[in-house]
Scaffold this motif. Structure first.
Motif, short mmCIF file in Angstrom:
data_model
loop_
_atom_site.label_atom_id
_atom_site.label_comp_id
_atom_site.label_asym_id
_atom_site.label_seq_id
_atom_site.Cartn_x
_atom_site.Cartn_y
_atom_site.Cartn_z
N GLU A 97 30.30 53.31 45.32
CA GLU A 97 30.95 52.03 45.03
C GLU A 97 32.10 51.77 46.00
OE1 GLU A 97 32.03 51.74 40.89
OE2 GLU A 97 30.04 50.94 40.40
N ASP A 98 32.85 52.82 46.35
CA ASP A 98 33.92 52.67 47.33
C ASP A 98 33.35 52.21 48.67
OD1 ASP A 98 35.96 53.49 45.59
OD2 ASP A 98 35.75 55.59 46.17
N ARG A 99 32.27 52.83 49.08
CA ARG A 99 31.63 52.46 50.35
C ARG A 99 31.14 51.01 50.32
NH1 ARG A 99 30.08 57.86 49.76
NH2 ARG A 99 30.72 59.18 51.49
N GLU A 100 30.53 50.62 49.20
CA GLU A 100 30.02 49.26 49.06
C GLU A 100 31.16 48.24 49.10
OE1 GLU A 100 27.19 46.60 46.07
OE2 GLU A 100 27.84 48.59 45.44
N ARG A 101 32.25 48.56 48.39
CA ARG A 101 33.41 47.66 48.36
C ARG A 101 34.00 47.50 49.76
NH1 ARG A 101 36.29 50.52 45.51
NH2 ARG A 101 37.74 51.26 47.06
N VAL A 102 34.13 48.60 50.48
CA VAL A 102 34.68 48.55 51.84
C VAL A 102 33.78 47.74 52.76
CG1 VAL A 102 35.23 49.95 53.86
CG2 VAL A 102 36.06 50.65 51.62
N LYS A 103 32.46 47.94 52.63
CA LYS A 103 31.51 47.19 53.46
C LYS A 103 31.65 45.68 53.23
CE LYS A 103 26.60 46.59 54.29
NZ LYS A 103 25.27 46.81 53.72
N LEU A 104 31.71 45.27 51.98
CA LEU A 104 31.86 43.85 51.67
C LEU A 104 33.21 43.31 52.14
CD1 LEU A 104 30.23 43.78 48.12
CD2 LEU A 104 29.31 42.74 50.20
N LEU A 105 34.25 44.11 51.99
CA LEU A 105 35.57 43.68 52.44
C LEU A 105 35.63 43.56 53.96
CD1 LEU A 105 37.88 45.69 50.03
CD2 LEU A 105 37.59 43.21 50.11
N GLN A 106 34.90 44.42 54.67
CA GLN A 106 34.86 44.31 56.12
C GLN A 106 34.18 43.02 56.56
OE1 GLN A 106 33.01 48.07 57.13
NE2 GLN A 106 34.97 48.95 57.74
N ILE A 107 33.16 42.60 55.85
CA ILE A 107 32.51 41.31 56.15
C ILE A 107 33.51 40.18 55.96
CG2 ILE A 107 30.74 39.67 55.42
CD1 ILE A 107 29.02 42.14 54.62
N VAL A 108 34.26 40.24 54.89
CA VAL A 108 35.24 39.20 54.57
C VAL A 108 36.34 39.15 55.62
CG1 VAL A 108 37.05 38.54 52.93
CG2 VAL A 108 34.80 39.21 52.10
N THR A 109 36.84 40.29 56.04
CA THR A 109 37.98 40.32 56.95
C THR A 109 37.61 40.19 58.41
OG1 THR A 109 37.94 42.74 57.01
CG2 THR A 109 39.38 41.70 55.37
N SER A 110 36.32 40.23 58.73
CA SER A 110 35.92 40.17 60.13
C SER A 110 35.78 38.74 60.65
CB SER A 110 34.59 40.91 60.33
OG SER A 110 33.55 40.20 59.69
N SER A 111 36.07 37.77 59.81
CA SER A 111 35.86 36.38 60.21
C SER A 111 36.96 35.49 59.64
CB SER A 111 34.51 35.90 59.69
OG SER A 111 34.38 34.51 59.84
N LYS A 112 37.26 34.43 60.37
CA LYS A 112 38.25 33.48 59.85
C LYS A 112 37.65 32.64 58.73
CE LYS A 112 37.33 29.82 63.20
NZ LYS A 112 37.89 28.93 64.17
N HIS A 113 36.32 32.69 58.58
CA HIS A 113 35.67 31.93 57.52
C HIS A 113 35.57 32.73 56.22
CE1 HIS A 113 34.76 28.77 60.33
NE2 HIS A 113 34.26 29.67 61.16
N GLU A 114 36.13 33.88 56.23
CA GLU A 114 36.23 34.76 55.07
C GLU A 114 34.97 34.82 54.22
OE1 GLU A 114 39.82 33.37 53.17
OE2 GLU A 114 40.94 34.98 54.12
N PHE A 115 34.97 34.18 53.09
CA PHE A 115 33.94 34.36 52.08
C PHE A 115 32.68 33.54 52.32
CE2 PHE A 115 38.03 35.19 50.07
CZ PHE A 115 37.82 36.49 49.66
#
Length: 77
Positions: free
Chosen positions: A7-25
């Protein structure tokens, strides 16, 4: 040191997608957003006031994006 869970890995993966772009979510599907919301809510940051504040802010943004997707429009557009 606590062990890193799947779950930690999954949360980090999703958060990396969110933070890697100015369009966030906008890059996440509704299912991914709901899963991220669930994973973030589970994580306890009560020992770190600053992290807890960031968690609450993030959950607010996730809720707004879920609302936008389910209502089919942005709140301010």
């Amino acid at each position: 040191m606590p062990e890193i869970t799947d779950e930690d890995r999954e949360r980090v993966k999703l958060l990396q997608i969110v933070t890697s772009s100015k369009h966030e979510f906008k890059k996440l599907s509704l299912e991914q957003l709901k899963r991220l919301q669930e994973l973030v809510e589970k994580k306890d940051y009560s020992h770190d006031k600053k992290a807890h504040k960031s968690k609450v802010k993030l959950l607010g943004k996730i809720n707004v994006r879920i609302y936008e997707l389910t209502e089919g429009k942005g709140i301010w557009s």
